[in-house]
Enzyme design. Structure first.
Site, PDB file in Angstrom:
ATOM      1  N   SER A 145       0.851  -1.191   0.000  1.00 11.27           N
ATOM      2  CA  SER A 145       0.000   0.000   0.000  1.00 11.27           C
ATOM      3  C   SER A 145       0.884   1.237   0.000  1.00 11.27           C
ATOM      4  CB  SER A 145      -0.877   0.002   1.259  1.00 11.27           C
ATOM      5  OG  SER A 145      -1.506   1.253   1.452  1.00 11.27           O
ATOM      6  N   TYR A 158      -1.124  -0.599  10.520  1.00 11.85           N
ATOM      7  CA  TYR A 158      -1.331  -0.979   9.125  1.00 11.85           C
ATOM      8  C   TYR A 158      -0.168  -0.506   8.256  1.00 11.85           C
ATOM      9  CZ  TYR A 158      -3.370  -1.219   4.456  1.00 11.85           C
ATOM     10  OH  TYR A 158      -3.593  -1.483   3.129  1.00 11.85           O
TER      11      TYR A 158
END
Length: 254
Positions: A145, A158
């Site tokens: 990501s 995350y």
């Protein structure tokens, strides 16, 4: 790599990016696609049905990628049924939405769950399927990501998990070469239930509009865009250990 005739395993393959990758591979002539899932059984079966409609053999297989034993059982099952694995796409992911200033919200349980799926999951899969991928001179693509490259995303945990996945990608490229290539993609926000289901359509649309206004390409990603990036890396025979960013150029304007 020639996708035609290949056997592919996609973790988190029932929905969003994973399902889009499965359909792209089927369109490229993949012989068999294994659609891994943990909780989304109905969605995985629906994806299998679509793949079969495209003329591709497909099978849904349940396994929690954070569970090494479960991943090894899945690898043994794929090996016994199909005899080879050419492609591994590590797409399964999870998060907990915790604002960055809320350090107390990042409990040990939150860290363990996120790192277990987002980091250890791809490692478990790479290790379990390594003999098959080496024999086939195959390729792995990990779904990271933009949060692994910039301080953004749903939580600190995350972002750290996705940054660690990028480093794991580089390390595995060295460990599994020359037989296996290992790369990663780093999308920005993507219009999937991952975001929409947590934010609601209106909040997501407003956020996407803000991001698009700042991106040179004036758009954000769809699952199909990320799938295109993944397939491009699979087909790029001289590329390994790389991270392909796909966010419409938004990272250039932070």
């Amino acid at each position: 790599m020639d996708i035609n005739g290949s056997v592919a395993v996609i973790t988190g393959g029932g929905t969003g990016i994973g399902a889009a990758v499965a359909e792209h591979l089927a369109g490229k002539g993949a012989a068999t696609v294994i659609v891994n899932y943990s909780r989304s059984a109905a969605e995985a079966e629906a994806t299998v049905a679509r793949l079969e409609g495209l003329g591709c053999k497909a099978e849904a297989m349940a396994a929690d990628v954070s569970d090494d034993a479960a991943v090894r059982r899945m690898a043994a099952r794929v090996r016994a049924a199909h005899g080879r694995v050419d492609v591994l796409v590590c797409n399964a992911g999870t998060t907990t939405w915790v604002p960055f200033p809320d350090l107390e919200g990042l409990t040990g349980e939150v860290w363990r769950e996120i790192m277990g799926v987002n980091l250890m999951g791809p490692f478990h899969c790479a290790r379990a399927f390594a003999p098959d991928l080496r024999a086939a001179r195959g390729a792995i693509v990990n779904v990271s990501s933009i949060a692994g490259l910039l301080p953004t995303g749903s939580s600190i945990a995350y972002g750290v998990s996705k940054a660690a996945l990028i480093q794991l990608t580089r390390d595995l490229a060295v460990a599994l070469g020359p037989e296996v290539r290992v790369n990663a993609v780093a999308p920005g926000i993507v219009a999937t239930r991952w975001h929409i289901g947590r934010m609601g359509e209106q909040v997501f649309s407003e956020m996407a509009a803000r991001e698009e206004a700042k991106a040179p390409l004036k758009r954000t990603a769809r699952p199909e865009d990320v799938a295109q990036m993944i397939v491009a890396l699979l087909e790029s025979d001289l590329v390994t250990g790389e991270v392909l960013v796909g966010d419409g150029g938004r990272h250039l304007t932070y």
